[in-house]
Design an enzyme around this catalytic site. Structure first.
Site, PDB file in Angstrom:
ATOM      1  N   HIS A   6     -10.410   9.582  -0.468  1.00 18.63           N
ATOM      2  CA  HIS A   6      -9.107  10.194  -0.225  1.00 18.63           C
ATOM      3  C   HIS A   6      -9.244  11.568   0.443  1.00 18.63           C
ATOM      4  O   HIS A   6      -8.529  11.887   1.388  1.00 18.63           O
ATOM      5  CB  HIS A   6      -8.351  10.318  -1.555  1.00 18.63           C
ATOM      6  CG  HIS A   6      -7.005  10.935  -1.444  1.00 18.63           C
ATOM      7  ND1 HIS A   6      -5.910  10.244  -0.975  1.00 18.63           N
ATOM      8  CD2 HIS A   6      -6.563  12.184  -1.744  1.00 18.63           C
ATOM      9  CE1 HIS A   6      -4.860  11.039  -0.990  1.00 18.63           C
ATOM     10  NE2 HIS A   6      -5.220  12.221  -1.446  1.00 18.63           N
ATOM     11  N   GLU A  12     -13.564  10.683  -6.646  1.00 19.71           N
ATOM     12  CA  GLU A  12     -14.342   9.448  -6.727  1.00 19.71           C
ATOM     13  C   GLU A  12     -14.079   8.498  -5.563  1.00 19.71           C
ATOM     14  O   GLU A  12     -14.775   7.497  -5.417  1.00 19.71           O
ATOM     15  CB  GLU A  12     -14.045   8.750  -8.055  1.00 19.71           C
ATOM     16  CG  GLU A  12     -14.499   9.557  -9.256  1.00 19.71           C
ATOM     17  CD  GLU A  12     -14.172   8.868 -10.570  1.00 19.71           C
ATOM     18  OE1 GLU A  12     -13.792   7.681 -10.552  1.00 19.71           O
ATOM     19  OE2 GLU A  12     -14.295   9.525 -11.599  1.00 19.71           O
ATOM     20  N   THR A  13     -13.072   8.788  -4.751  1.00 21.14           N
ATOM     21  CA  THR A  13     -12.741   7.922  -3.619  1.00 21.14           C
ATOM     22  C   THR A  13     -12.884   8.722  -2.316  1.00 21.14           C
ATOM     23  O   THR A  13     -13.229   9.895  -2.332  1.00 21.14           O
ATOM     24  CB  THR A  13     -11.291   7.406  -3.737  1.00 21.14           C
ATOM     25  OG1 THR A  13     -10.390   8.503  -3.553  1.00 21.14           O
ATOM     26  CG2 THR A  13     -11.049   6.738  -5.090  1.00 21.14           C
ATOM     27  N   VAL A  19      -9.141  21.083  -0.869  1.00 19.96           N
ATOM     28  CA  VAL A  19      -9.289  19.646  -1.079  1.00 19.96           C
ATOM     29  C   VAL A  19     -10.686  19.443  -1.657  1.00 19.96           C
ATOM     30  O   VAL A  19     -11.681  19.773  -1.007  1.00 19.96           O
ATOM     31  CB  VAL A  19      -9.115  18.862   0.239  1.00 19.96           C
ATOM     32  CG1 VAL A  19      -9.276  17.364  -0.002  1.00 19.96           C
ATOM     33  CG2 VAL A  19      -7.764  19.170   0.869  1.00 19.96           C
ATOM     34  N   TRP A  21      -1.848  18.137   2.578  1.00 19.35           N
ATOM     35  CA  TRP A  21      -1.271  17.199   3.533  1.00 19.35           C
ATOM     36  C   TRP A  21       0.015  17.740   4.155  1.00 19.35           C
ATOM     37  O   TRP A  21       0.329  17.449   5.301  1.00 19.35           O
ATOM     38  CB  TRP A  21      -1.007  15.858   2.843  1.00 19.35           C
ATOM     39  CG  TRP A  21      -0.578  14.789   3.795  1.00 19.35           C
ATOM     40  CD1 TRP A  21       0.680  14.272   3.947  1.00 19.35           C
ATOM     41  CD2 TRP A  21      -1.398  14.104   4.739  1.00 19.35           C
ATOM     42  NE1 TRP A  21       0.694  13.316   4.929  1.00 19.35           N
ATOM     43  CE2 TRP A  21      -0.586  13.186   5.430  1.00 19.35           C
ATOM     44  CE3 TRP A  21      -2.761  14.176   5.076  1.00 19.35           C
ATOM     45  CZ2 TRP A  21      -1.074  12.355   6.431  1.00 19.35           C
ATOM     46  CZ3 TRP A  21      -3.238  13.350   6.060  1.00 19.35           C
ATOM     47  CH2 TRP A  21      -2.399  12.453   6.736  1.00 19.35           C
ATOM     48  N   GLU A  22       0.758  18.542   3.407  1.00 24.22           N
ATOM     49  CA  GLU A  22       2.031  19.078   3.870  1.00 24.22           C
ATOM     50  C   GLU A  22       1.898  20.343   4.719  1.00 24.22           C
ATOM     51  O   GLU A  22       2.873  20.800   5.315  1.00 24.22           O
ATOM     52  CB  GLU A  22       2.947  19.353   2.682  1.00 24.22           C
ATOM     53  CG  GLU A  22       3.408  18.114   1.941  1.00 24.22           C
ATOM     54  CD  GLU A  22       2.370  17.494   1.008  1.00 24.22           C
ATOM     55  OE1 GLU A  22       2.459  16.277   0.753  1.00 24.22           O
ATOM     56  OE2 GLU A  22       1.465  18.223   0.536  1.00 24.22           O
TER      57      GLU A  22
END
Length: 163
Positions: free
Chosen positions: A89, A86-87, A82, A58-59
């Site tokens: 995200h 489980e989500t 990445v 993200w950075e």
């Protein structure tokens, strides 16, 4: 027969920045090693490569933008991993990072290479960081060199066409 624009050799003094995420460092270190190895094998001096570590994928865009703003680099290579959990995200991270990197490339007229692995599993990431699918860090470095050369050839071609 169409005219084919061939990439020029990148200049000997070309500087390349690499932004690499610490998250999943067991993967990203291999991507970095592949990128640096390819750049140096192709004639970019070790002291012409600057590496900035960031906490996670993200950075990456913020640091890539800061490096691009300096005007000191012929390309910025962005490396990360990445891995789906489980989500959802990972999807939000991947989308945001990829769109931001595209914006940086277009705003600064600079090759910004997307070497952020977007894998479904750790096994996939291992295969793409030097395993049986190759090393995406090395592939990004090759693409960076080709883009540096192509943009250089376009600049020369545009100058000659305008004369």
């Amino acid at each position: 027969m169409p005219n084919i624009i061939q990439p020029a050799q990148p200049p000997a003094d070309a500087r390349v920045a690499i932004v690499v995420a610490e998250w999943n460092k067991n993967i990203t270190q291999k991507l970095l090693d592949g990128a640096v190895g390819t750049l140096t094998e192709q004639g970019i001096a070790d002291n012409q490569i600057d590496v900035a570590w960031v906490p996670g994928a993200w950075e990456i865009p913020l640091v890539a933008m800061r490096l691009a703003e300096t005007g000191n680099y012929a390309a910025v290579i962005c490396l990360g991993a990445v891995i789906r959990g489980e989500t959802s995200h990972d999807q939000h991270i991947n989308r945001g990072v990829s769109l931001a990197m595209l914006d940086i490339a277009l705003e600064f007229d600079l090759p910004v290479l997307f070497g952020v692995l977007t894998c479904n599993s750790l096994e996939q990431a291992i295969h793409r960081s030097g395993g049986n699918v190759g090393n995406k860090g090395s592939e990004c470095a090759e693409a960076a060199l080709q883009m540096i050369g192509l943009l250089g050839a376009l600049d020369v071609g545009l100058l000659e066409a305008g004369e």
